[in-house]
Design a protein around this motif. Structure first.
Motif, PDB file in Angstrom:
ATOM      1  N   TYR A 232       4.026  -2.249  -9.930  1.00  0.00           N
ATOM      2  CA  TYR A 232       2.721  -1.711  -9.549  1.00  0.00           C
ATOM      3  C   TYR A 232       2.788  -0.273  -9.037  1.00  0.00           C
ATOM      4  CZ  TYR A 232       1.203  -6.550 -10.056  1.00  0.00           C
ATOM      5  OH  TYR A 232       0.934  -7.801 -10.563  1.00  0.00           O
ATOM      6  N   ASN A 233       3.945   0.386  -9.217  1.00  0.00           N
ATOM      7  CA  ASN A 233       4.104   1.791  -8.807  1.00  0.00           C
ATOM      8  C   ASN A 233       3.622   2.025  -7.367  1.00  0.00           C
ATOM      9  OD1 ASN A 233       5.045   2.723 -11.425  1.00  0.00           O
ATOM     10  ND2 ASN A 233       2.931   2.421 -12.121  1.00  0.00           N
ATOM     11  N   MET A 234       4.112   1.188  -6.456  1.00  0.00           N
ATOM     12  CA  MET A 234       3.608   1.214  -5.087  1.00  0.00           C
ATOM     13  C   MET A 234       4.064   2.428  -4.282  1.00  0.00           C
ATOM     14  SD  MET A 234       3.770  -2.798  -3.958  1.00  0.00           S
ATOM     15  CE  MET A 234       2.652  -3.992  -4.687  1.00  0.00           C
ATOM     16  N   PHE A 235       5.296   2.876  -4.516  1.00  0.00           N
ATOM     17  CA  PHE A 235       5.838   3.968  -3.705  1.00  0.00           C
ATOM     18  C   PHE A 235       6.437   5.066  -4.560  1.00  0.00           C
ATOM     19  CE2 PHE A 235       6.642   0.160  -0.880  1.00  0.00           C
ATOM     20  CZ  PHE A 235       5.620   0.441   0.011  1.00  0.00           C
ATOM     21  N   LYS A 236       6.521   6.243  -3.947  1.00  0.00           N
ATOM     22  CA  LYS A 236       7.267   7.347  -4.543  1.00  0.00           C
ATOM     23  C   LYS A 236       8.045   8.047  -3.428  1.00  0.00           C
ATOM     24  CE  LYS A 236       3.505  10.774  -4.339  1.00  0.00           C
ATOM     25  NZ  LYS A 236       2.486   9.935  -3.679  1.00  0.00           N
ATOM     26  N   LEU A 237       9.026   8.835  -3.792  1.00  0.00           N
ATOM     27  CA  LEU A 237       9.856   9.528  -2.814  1.00  0.00           C
ATOM     28  C   LEU A 237       8.998  10.351  -1.857  1.00  0.00           C
ATOM     29  CD1 LEU A 237      12.829  10.786  -5.040  1.00  0.00           C
ATOM     30  CD2 LEU A 237      12.936   9.038  -3.256  1.00  0.00           C
ATOM     31  N   GLY A 238       9.310  10.227  -0.574  1.00  0.00           N
ATOM     32  CA  GLY A 238       8.595  11.015   0.426  1.00  0.00           C
ATOM     33  C   GLY A 238       7.369  10.345   1.006  1.00  0.00           C
ATOM     34  N   ASP A 239       7.034   9.130   0.550  1.00  0.00           N
ATOM     35  CA  ASP A 239       5.867   8.431   1.091  1.00  0.00           C
ATOM     36  C   ASP A 239       6.043   8.136   2.580  1.00  0.00           C
ATOM     37  OD1 ASP A 239       4.213   8.329  -1.096  1.00  0.00           O
ATOM     38  OD2 ASP A 239       4.862   6.353  -1.765  1.00  0.00           O
ATOM     39  N   ARG A 240       4.957   8.323   3.311  1.00  0.00           N
ATOM     40  CA  ARG A 240       4.894   7.938   4.730  1.00  0.00           C
ATOM     41  C   ARG A 240       4.066   6.655   4.778  1.00  0.00           C
ATOM     42  NH1 ARG A 240       5.860  12.275   8.289  1.00  0.00           N
ATOM     43  NH2 ARG A 240       4.270  11.541   9.761  1.00  0.00           N
ATOM     44  N   VAL A 241       4.694   5.570   5.214  1.00  0.00           N
ATOM     45  CA  VAL A 241       4.101   4.238   5.064  1.00  0.00           C
ATOM     46  C   VAL A 241       3.864   3.568   6.407  1.00  0.00           C
ATOM     47  CG1 VAL A 241       4.341   1.975   3.981  1.00  0.00           C
ATOM     48  CG2 VAL A 241       5.345   3.991   2.877  1.00  0.00           C
ATOM     49  N   LEU A 242       2.614   3.182   6.650  1.00  0.00           N
ATOM     50  CA  LEU A 242       2.286   2.375   7.817  1.00  0.00           C
ATOM     51  C   LEU A 242       2.444   0.908   7.441  1.00  0.00           C
ATOM     52  CD1 LEU A 242       1.002   2.247  10.742  1.00  0.00           C
ATOM     53  CD2 LEU A 242      -1.169   1.823   9.560  1.00  0.00           C
ATOM     54  N   VAL A 243       3.232   0.154   8.196  1.00  0.00           N
ATOM     55  CA  VAL A 243       3.417  -1.273   7.935  1.00  0.00           C
ATOM     56  C   VAL A 243       2.639  -2.055   8.995  1.00  0.00           C
ATOM     57  CG1 VAL A 243       5.081  -3.118   7.529  1.00  0.00           C
ATOM     58  CG2 VAL A 243       5.741  -0.745   7.101  1.00  0.00           C
ATOM     59  N   GLY A 244       1.668  -2.843   8.543  1.00  0.00           N
ATOM     60  CA  GLY A 244       0.912  -3.685   9.463  1.00  0.00           C
ATOM     61  C   GLY A 244       1.710  -4.949   9.757  1.00  0.00           C
ATOM     62  N   VAL A 245       2.049  -5.164  11.033  1.00  0.00           N
ATOM     63  CA  VAL A 245       2.913  -6.288  11.407  1.00  0.00           C
ATOM     64  C   VAL A 245       2.266  -7.093  12.531  1.00  0.00           C
ATOM     65  CG1 VAL A 245       5.230  -6.981  12.130  1.00  0.00           C
ATOM     66  CG2 VAL A 245       4.930  -4.880  10.803  1.00  0.00           C
TER      67      VAL A 245
END
Length: 337
Positions: free
Chosen positions: A13-26
């Motif tokens: 699903y092409n979710m990420f690419k290099l350099g992505d800043r990702v918020l993880v909901g936990v």
């Protein structure tokens, strides 16, 4: 095994690419904890910078302990952390609707706040294949069209962010095995076992009946059905809906949406529903609380053609008939013309 499966989903699903800043909901539960740990193990390979957010819905007295658990886990992983706290039950009493819808709206508002604070471009959430099966079955029981039965999207735009769900093809059993193998003891939300909520009743009572008496692979089957319908919906939108939207829907300042009544009248009844849905989505950026009865009421309201008449939808969306157009806007905004 789980890590490779998640990598496959991310790639598919092409979710990420290099350099992505990702918020993880936990939340502290098994799914979101596994998501954070797997993404942490892959962050160098994928080139990600991770941030963590956890919201206390105040449904339980020990809910604050869940947030504290996540805070400590984030610190251990050296990830920036943001906690939130909202009395969802109190808010629900003042707003009405379902408690689940109120909780979801509050949660996404919190994720937006955290996303802005950390300046991320992606939000990763821990929905699983089991969640997908429960969602599709629940929507089928209560009534839904092709969009609703497409289930939880693996990736979708939410305001300026991309929300991704790397666990969407992973089973809850695989997640629990991963945590056990890694000697991780997540938090467990006691409200997940309460029959007060529709989803819980489907998970605890209905799906086991299907697994025992009809199809042991019902969760996989429902997930496949969602994927097939999602492909059909994507084709429908690309080939048919986008050109129609462009022709008759105009979005202006403050997300005020104008719909040409004459052009609307020319459309097939099925297309009309998609157009009305798109108008509401553009105003509210979501469709939470909009049910089948609302579509019927909107259609009846528009059919009356009463100039300057206005009607209220859930979550502050209003509809007005004026000068041959249907105008959709948020409460508090005064459309001109």
């Amino acid at each position: 095994m789980l890590t490779q499966q998640i990598l496959n989903t991310i790639s598919k699903y092409n979710m990420f690419k290099l350099g992505d800043r990702v918020l993880v909901g936990v939340s502290g539960g098994p799914d979101s904890v596994a998501l954070l740990l797997v993404l942490h193990s892959l962050k160098k390979e994928l080139g990600l910078k991770l941030y963590v957010a956890s919201l206390n819905h105040m449904f339980r007295k020990d809910a604050a302990s869940d947030v504290e658990f996540v805070k400590k886990l984030a610190a251990k992983l050296k990830a920036s952390f943001l906690a939130g706290k909202v009395n969802v039950s109190k808010l629900h009493d003042s707003r009405g609707g379902s408690k689940e819808d109120t909780a979801r709206t509050v949660r996404y508002d919190f994720f937006l706040k955290a996303a802005k604070k950390f300046n991320v471009n992606k939000i990763a959430l821990g929905h699983t294949r089991d969640d997908q099966a429960e969602t599709v079955l629940m929507r089928l029981i209560y009534g839904a069209g092709i969009t609703g039965l497409s289930g939880i999207l693996p990736a979708r735009k939410f305001e300026k962010y991309l929300v991704v769900r790397p666990l969407i093809e992973a089973s809850r059993k695989d997640i629990e095995l991963y945590l056990k193998d890694n000697k991780i003891k997540p938090r467990h939300d006691s409200t997940n076992s309460q029959d007060e909520y529709k989803r819980n009743k489907i998970r605890k009572h209905l799906i086991p009946i299907f697994e025992k008496n009809y199809n042991p692979g019902i969760k996989q089957a429902l997930s496949r059905t969602a994927a097939l319908l999602r492909d059909d919906r994507d084709l429908l939108e690309e080939v048919l809906l986008k050109p129609v939207f462009k022709k008759i829907i105009k979005t202006g300042k403050n997300n005020i949406v104008r719909l040409n009544l004459k052009e609307l009248d020319k459309l097939h009844v099925a297309l009309k529903k998609y157009v009305l849905r798109e108008c509401i989505r553009r105003v509210n950026l979501k469709l939470v609380g909009i049910e089948y009865r609302h579509w019927r009421l909107i259609e009846a309201f528009i059919a009356k053609r009463k100039n300057n008449a206005a009607w209220h939808l859930p979550y502050g969306c209003r509809v007005r008939i004026k000068k041959g157009a249907v105008i959709f806007f948020n409460e508090g905004i005064k459309p001109q013309g």
